[in-house]
Write an enzyme that holds these catalytic residues in place. Structure first.
Site, PDB file in Angstrom:
ATOM      1  N   GLU A  63       0.821  -1.206   0.000  1.00 47.05           N
ATOM      2  CA  GLU A  63       0.000   0.000   0.000  1.00 47.05           C
ATOM      3  C   GLU A  63       0.858   1.261   0.000  1.00 47.05           C
ATOM      4  O   GLU A  63       2.068   1.201   0.218  1.00 47.05           O
ATOM      5  CB  GLU A  63      -0.923   0.007   1.225  1.00 47.05           C
ATOM      6  CG  GLU A  63      -1.958  -1.089   1.168  1.00 47.05           C
ATOM      7  CD  GLU A  63      -2.915  -1.085   2.340  1.00 47.05           C
ATOM      8  OE1 GLU A  63      -3.891  -1.829   2.265  1.00 47.05           O
ATOM      9  OE2 GLU A  63      -2.687  -0.356   3.334  1.00 47.05           O
ATOM     10  N   CYS A  72      -1.638  -4.743  -5.609  1.00 46.51           N
ATOM     11  CA  CYS A  72      -2.120  -6.005  -5.034  1.00 46.51           C
ATOM     12  C   CYS A  72      -1.055  -7.093  -5.115  1.00 46.51           C
ATOM     13  O   CYS A  72      -0.127  -7.023  -5.929  1.00 46.51           O
ATOM     14  CB  CYS A  72      -3.365  -6.477  -5.779  1.00 46.51           C
ATOM     15  SG  CYS A  72      -4.752  -5.338  -5.701  1.00 46.51           S
ATOM     16  N   GLU A  74      -1.253 -10.175  -6.260  1.00 43.12           N
ATOM     17  CA  GLU A  74      -1.232 -10.915  -7.518  1.00 43.12           C
ATOM     18  C   GLU A  74      -0.444 -10.162  -8.590  1.00 43.12           C
ATOM     19  O   GLU A  74       0.407 -10.730  -9.277  1.00 43.12           O
ATOM     20  CB  GLU A  74      -2.655 -11.162  -8.023  1.00 43.12           C
ATOM     21  CG  GLU A  74      -3.511 -11.961  -7.080  1.00 43.12           C
ATOM     22  CD  GLU A  74      -4.305 -11.101  -6.093  1.00 43.12           C
ATOM     23  OE1 GLU A  74      -3.707 -10.183  -5.465  1.00 43.12           O
ATOM     24  OE2 GLU A  74      -5.514 -11.345  -5.945  1.00 43.12           O
ATOM     25  N   CYS A 115      -6.826  -7.230 -10.750  1.00 41.73           N
ATOM     26  CA  CYS A 115      -6.002  -8.445 -10.786  1.00 41.73           C
ATOM     27  C   CYS A 115      -6.589  -9.477 -11.742  1.00 41.73           C
ATOM     28  O   CYS A 115      -5.856 -10.152 -12.464  1.00 41.73           O
ATOM     29  CB  CYS A 115      -5.847  -9.030  -9.383  1.00 41.73           C
ATOM     30  SG  CYS A 115      -4.760  -8.027  -8.350  1.00 41.73           S
TER      31      CYS A 115
END
Length: 160
Positions: A63, A72, A74, A115
């Site tokens: 983040e 993210c 992934e 994602c």
């Protein structure tokens, strides 16, 4: 024109139902989750990605105070793999996520829309499905044979 879609998936109540490789992917994703940087959302996600050469790489969410500058788990893993192993096919992705202090009430956490779109790009690029597993910390989860099961109306390069 109306088209009906059937979502094909398998549900598991425990990682004990999975084979040894899948259990290893779960453990690596769970471990990667612990190193996530999520001070704002307190939502920790880890993933493990199996390549066709047998190597496994992990990623976690990162983040940033300047939303949406984070990334993210992934996409962190997939983009690193794409940069470092561009000719290797992705075979499986295992995602483990949830709040830092997850409870038994937390469901298995699927990939977000961004994602899903990124995984579609890798499936399209390699012209081969990627098995996708997503679970919670209590070892219950879902398995799909392709991200297309979670994103049936996907956008790819054929539209360009």
């Amino acid at each position: 024109m109306k088209k009906d879609f059937t979502i094909s998936y398998d549900q598991f109540k425990s990682v004990e139902e999975l084979n040894e490789l899948e259990k290893d992917l779960f453990e690596k994703a769970k471990s990667a989750r612990e190193n996530a940087y999520a001070p704002y959302s307190n939502f920790f996600v880890g993933c493990a990605v199996l390549l066709e050469n047998g190597e496994i790489f992990a990623g976690n969410n990162q983040e940033n105070a300047a939303f949406p500058s984070g990334l993210c788990a992934e996409r962190t893993a997939l983009f690193w793999i794409g940069a470092n192993f561009p000719d290797q096919k992705v075979k499986k992705i295992f995602i483990v996520g949830g709040p830092k202090e997850a409870s038994e009430k937390n469901p298995p956490i699927p990939p977000c829309g961004a994602c899903r779109q990124s995984i579609i790009e890798y499936e399209t690029k390699q012209n081969e499905n990627i098995e996708l597993y997503f679970s919670n910390l209590h070892e219950e989860g879902i398995k799909v044979s392709s991200i297309k099961d979670l994103l049936p109306f996907y956008f790819d390069g054929t539209f360009l």
